[in-house]
Enzyme design. Structure first.
Site, PDB file in Angstrom:
ATOM      1  N   GLY A 909      56.276 -31.102  50.829  1.00 50.40           N
ATOM      2  CA  GLY A 909      56.527 -32.439  50.334  1.00 50.40           C
ATOM      3  C   GLY A 909      57.931 -32.744  49.872  1.00 50.40           C
ATOM      4  O   GLY A 909      58.409 -33.868  50.035  1.00 50.40           O
ATOM      5  N   GLU A 910      58.639 -31.793  49.281  1.00 46.90           N
ATOM      6  CA  GLU A 910      59.912 -32.116  48.646  1.00 46.90           C
ATOM      7  C   GLU A 910      61.127 -31.817  49.514  1.00 46.90           C
ATOM      8  O   GLU A 910      62.205 -32.349  49.260  1.00 46.90           O
ATOM      9  CB  GLU A 910      59.999 -31.387  47.305  1.00 46.90           C
ATOM     10  CG  GLU A 910      58.970 -31.931  46.331  1.00 46.90           C
ATOM     11  CD  GLU A 910      58.831 -31.112  45.065  1.00 46.90           C
ATOM     12  OE1 GLU A 910      59.311 -31.566  44.021  1.00 46.90           O
ATOM     13  OE2 GLU A 910      58.225 -30.036  45.125  1.00 46.90           O
ATOM     14  N   MET A 911      60.947 -31.006  50.529  1.00 44.53           N
ATOM     15  CA  MET A 911      62.078 -30.699  51.413  1.00 44.53           C
ATOM     16  C   MET A 911      62.719 -31.958  52.001  1.00 44.53           C
ATOM     17  O   MET A 911      63.952 -32.092  51.988  1.00 44.53           O
ATOM     18  CB  MET A 911      61.627 -29.756  52.526  1.00 44.53           C
ATOM     19  CG  MET A 911      62.684 -29.489  53.591  1.00 44.53           C
ATOM     20  SD  MET A 911      62.680 -30.704  54.922  1.00 44.53           S
ATOM     21  CE  MET A 911      61.261 -30.183  55.847  1.00 44.53           C
TER      22      MET A 911
END
Length: 951
Positions: A909-911
């Site tokens: 999710g954060e990449m």
């Protein structure tokens, strides 16, 4: 002669209309000035139509009125023509009989949290009713002019869905049975099977927290948290609630005195967890105390509990607060001045704690200062990142009651149910074991709900009133009061030799975390942990400070800490590349980490002194190269003196477990019919926890030949599921995933017979073998000899540690145009080459990556949160609508198996939000020569950068 009606009679007058709603003739009565949304939701209980911004800026409330799409939140009941035909999402299709657009939204992965989904379907249906052969740009124009907002998807998949639905309506494609998309024997893992809850979101049947409110028992009261408007820093002398207590419909008014009466400390634990901090983490007040201070806009002075929201708000308006205004620190520049007023002083019990209350140090090799100064090429500059707002479409809401066991139960948007249970217990005076936290279906979070927001107020309102309570703030209040991304000021120096080889890097940074410590140490660490992390260099020193201010308190936001870190170091890398006269892509490629498995070479290690588990960036750069060269060629062809085009690049890395010793649990139970139930707290804020659990469990239980619908889920309830940790740090797929695999393996071991076949449930019971198993995992790093070590935090003096066992990698490419008359930049094309390990579900991973890119574009060009009196709606905060995001988005997946990840997976999710903003701003420089060093790169900053060149 008829008498004129009194004011009281007028206020009580009603308008009756004969309408056809979803094909059914109805006679509906409503007050003239209420909205159509209120009539549909609160009177007719048609909760598929959502309440979002409530001012016409998001479109989640769309319905079709006489063939035209309208925003129900700004359509007054008195203006709805009699005999109108109204269609809501409930009248479009059912799970068994989906409309073409509902089906297409599901199979195209256009549904994440699902809060905006009914609005998009109604808007898209209105278009398709008029035009069954639209172009993609016509679809985008339609959604743009109707103010449709989505914060999750990046819009591309929604346009895909409209185009597919149009083909179905033209007879060119057919709707397939969703149940038949899975064929017996297929793997769910590595597929594009739609998430199970998508069908309910597409049909308006998925109830969110505010939908629950309209279906709760009548005993529930409304609780409103009262705060002073416009006060950021003040000493409070007296809080007078006496008039509010006497107001109509009021049950009680809760103040800090009630907290103390319940033997609570009136504090929330901020999870500092580091020896370098000067605070113990208990500085966060739940409610303002007399003799203490307000430290930010929106501090709650009292909670009014009444029979209705109207009465609660009317009573709150009668609360009087006597206070003395104090000087305000609104940014880090003010806070770090030697003579700055202290956010915490003697009246706080923190003995005049300085505003810079935490210091983090990372060292590698020699002190690089002189090395950089004497390098043939070097840069020395400052960079500033914005206070990015989360801008979810569902305002903060939830409810509280005592359950059948007498537990104080909180049903909220929490994405950290066990953490919140612990964080508020001491403060409200209730043991953690007597608190139950349940996650409601929620309209996105993007991290803000790792922090407790309404939980303690709901609990205290329940305790004092003795009645179950519901709480919802409006969207303006939500935007003003909920936490934001922390701004960061970075002073960076870097040097390279005559061949462009990095020699040393240096940084001092200041994190503006507002007035509370909420997980600030992890955030501050990120700027050291990922400082020039993709690259090889011998010498580094980085010193960071966490700073108190009186602006918005900060909590997690997707890619927590890394957008700040990469904004500084990837902009610096670009500047140094130009100093060296080397193409920025080439410069990055030639300076990549000198990685090999288990390397002890410092040039192959992260700033924390360890090598990542994999390092796919060299391969990723090779895959990105053709796109980069083609985009540069296209930019050159398109550029004119009036509009200039450029291409930018950035590399980024992010973690997939919480800093240090992370752990997770997940349970499984074999059921009498041969199906299983998986129980954990993989909280879902739109990212797809249901499919994450099912895909992982299905792969682990392959020998049982289960269908996906035979894997049942019981998620995110502290009384019924074990502690899996928060849905944060992109940790769920690896941490909860490994715990799921562990529990599945234990079940399989128990079921396995000597001949290799498996026992049935009845055979297990007959033989006295348990059917319930607990899974558990810890985050670990792998050693060369095959042994593992539990992850550890960073040393406070050197930064050395092994905080992460799992990572994600990205190469970001952006093509941007700059209008040389208006100085407005626009992202025209974006390519993300990403590696998140082996992929569980492509629809979900693609959705996360498209959505992350869109948020990165917003971070780069439009999004900010400055003055709360103005930056309190989507337009002023710079929400990226569909025309702000290009349709030309490309994802390239590189799937390097992670040695310790479940079936080779890492997080996702954060990449995609770690580095896209830097690529975009680097592209602005490539286009027109404007080096923007403060985001967002609004036209005024681009113009100022160009004016600086002229000087």
């Amino acid at each position: 002669m008829a008498k004129e009606m009194s004011a009281a009679q007028l206020s009580a007058s009603y308008v009756v209309k004969n309408l056809t709603i979803n094909g059914v003739p109805r006679r509906v009565i409503g007050k003239p000035d209420v909205t159509l949304l209120t009539v549909l939701r609160e009177q007719l209980k048609m909760t598929g139509t959502k309440r979002g911004c409530n001012c016409g800026q998001c479109g989640v409330c769309n319905v079709i009125l006489n063939g035209k799409v309208v925003r129900a939140c700004i359509t007054r009941w008195k203006s709805v023509p009699e005999f109108s035909q109204i269609t809501t999402i409930e009248g479009v299709g059912t799970p068994e009989n989906l409309h073409a657009l509902q089906w297409a939204m599901i199979v195209c992965g256009a549904i994440q949290c699902g809060f905006c989904t009914p609005g998009f379907i109604m808007c898209g249906k209105a278009l398709l009713d008029e035009n069954k052969n639209p172009t993609r740009e016509e679809v985008r124009d339609w959604f743009g002019k109707n103010w449709m907002a989505c914060r999750c998807t990046g819009y591309k998949q929604i346009v895909d869905a409209v185009m597919k639905a149009a083909a179905i309506l033209r007879g060119e494609e057919k709707i397939e049975d969703l149940a038949k998309m899975y064929k017996p024997g297929d793997s769910v893992w590595g597929s594009s099977l739609p998430r199970p809850n998508a069908v309910y979101k597409a049909t308006g049947l998925w109830d969110f927290g505010d939908d629950d409110r309209l279906k709760l028992p009548e005993e529930f009261l409304f609780a409103y948290p009262y705060a002073l408007e416009g006060v950021r820093h003040a000493k409070v002398n007296k809080i007078d609630v006496s008039e509010a207590e006497k107001s109509e419909g009021v049950n009680c008014v809760v103040t800090y005195k009630d907290v103390f009466a319940n033997r609570g400390t009136n504090r929330i634990y901020g999870q500092v967890n580091c020896a370098s901090a000067l605070t113990d983490g208990w500085e966060h007040r739940i409610m303002v105390e007399e003799g203490d201070k307000i430290r930010q806009w929106g501090e709650v002075c009292a909670v009014v509990v009444a029979d209705t929201e109207t009465h609660a708000r009317e009573a709150a308006a009668k609360i009087k607060v006597d206070y003395e205004q104090l000087s305000e620190l609104i940014d880090v520049y003010m806070a770090k001045k030697p003579d700055a007023v202290k956010v915490y002083d003697e009246i706080d019990g923190y003995d005049g704690m300085p505003n810079a209350w935490n210091k983090r140090v990372f060292k590698k090799g020699e002190d690089p200062h002189d090395i950089i100064t004497n390098a043939p090429y070097h840069i020395d500059d400052e960079f500033y990142s914005s206070r990015q707002p989360h801008m979810v479409l569902e305002a903060d809401c939830g409810y509280a009651y005592y359950d059948e066991d007498g537990k104080l139960t909180l049903a909220t948007k929490s994405i950290a149910v066990y953490r919140h249970q612990f964080q508020i217990a001491r403060g409200i005076g209730v043991a953690p074991s007597r608190i139950r936290v349940i996650q409601n279906n929620l309209g996105a979070s993007f991290g803000y709900k790792t922090a407790p927001t309404n939980e303690p107020f709901l609990a205290l309102a329940l305790i004092k009133s003795g009645r179950p309570v519901y709480m919802r703030v409006n969207m303006k209040e939500h935007n003003q009061r909920t936490p934001k991304r922390s701004p960061s000021l970075m002073h960076i120096r870097a040097g390279a030799d005559k061949n462009g080889k990095l020699l040393g890097v240096e940084q001092t940074w200041w994190i503006d975390h507002g007035p509370y410590s909420e997980s600030a140490n992890d955030l501050t660490n990120k700027s050291g942990q990922f400082f020039f992390a993709p690259y090889a260099y011998d010498n580094m020193k980085a010193v960071g400070y966490t700073v108190w201010t009186n602006h918005r308190w900060s909590a997690a936001f997707r890619a927590y800490g890394s957008p700040q870190a990469y904004w500084g170091c990837e902009t610096a890398m670009d500047m140094l590349a130009y100093e060296c006269g080397i193409d920025p892509f080439d410069f990055r490629e030639q300076n990549l980490l000198e990685w090999e498995p288990f390397t002890e070479n410092p040039r192959g290690q992260f700033p924390s002194g360890y090598a990542p588990e994999v390092f796919p960036l060299p391969e990723m750069m090779k895959k990105a190269r053709p796109y980069y060269e083609e985009m540069k060629k296209k930019a050159k062809e398109l550029s004119t003196p009036e509009k200039k085009y450029g291409v930018g690049v950035s590399c980024s890395i992010y973690n997939s477990n919480d800093d240090g010793a992370d752990e997770a649990a997940s349970n499984i139970e074999l059921l009498p019919d041969g199906s299983v139930r998986v129980m954990n707290t993989w909280e879902d804020h739109g990212q797809g926890a249901d499919m994450g659990c099912i895909g992982t469990a299905h792969e682990a239980l392959k020998p049982l030949h289960l269908r996906p619908d035979q894997i049942h889920l019981l998620l995110s309830d502290t009384s019924k599921a074990p502690n899996s940790g928060a849905a944060a740090a992109s940790r769920s797929q690896v941490m909860v995933g490994n715990a799921i695999v562990d529990s599945c393996n234990k079940l399989l071991d128990a079921m396995r017979k000597a001949d290799g076949t498996y026992r049935t449930y009845d055979e297990m019971v007959a033989e006295g073998i348990p059917t319930f198993y607990e899974g558990y995992t810890q985050a670990k790093v792998l050693h060369k000899d095959g042994t593992t070590e539990v992850c550890s935090g960073n040393d406070k003096d050197t930064g050395i540690g092994k905080p992460f066992g799992f990572h994600m990698f990205a190469v970001n490419l952006a093509m941007v145009s700059v209008d040389m008359k208006t100085f407005k930049a626009h992202c025209e094309k974006f390519v993300l080459v990403g590696d998140v390990g082996k992929i569980n579900n492509y629809l979900i991973v693609d959705g996360q990556q498209y959505g992350g890119i869109a948020q990165g574009i917003g971070l780069a060009l439009t999004e900010d949160f400055l003055d709360e009196s103005k930056y309190n709606n989507f337009v002023t905060m710079g929400f990226p609508y569909i025309k702000d995001i290009p349709d030309d988005l490309t994802l390239v997946h590189v799937e390097t198996p992670r040695p310790l990840g479940p079936f080779g997976a890492s997080g996702t999710g954060e990449m995609p939000l770690s580095g896209p903003h830097v690529a975009i701003c680097n592209a602005i420089y490539a286009a027109c020569g404007a080096r923007v060093k403060t985001i967002p790169a609004i036209p005024a900053r681009i113009k100022a950068a160009l004016d600086e060149i002229k000087k």
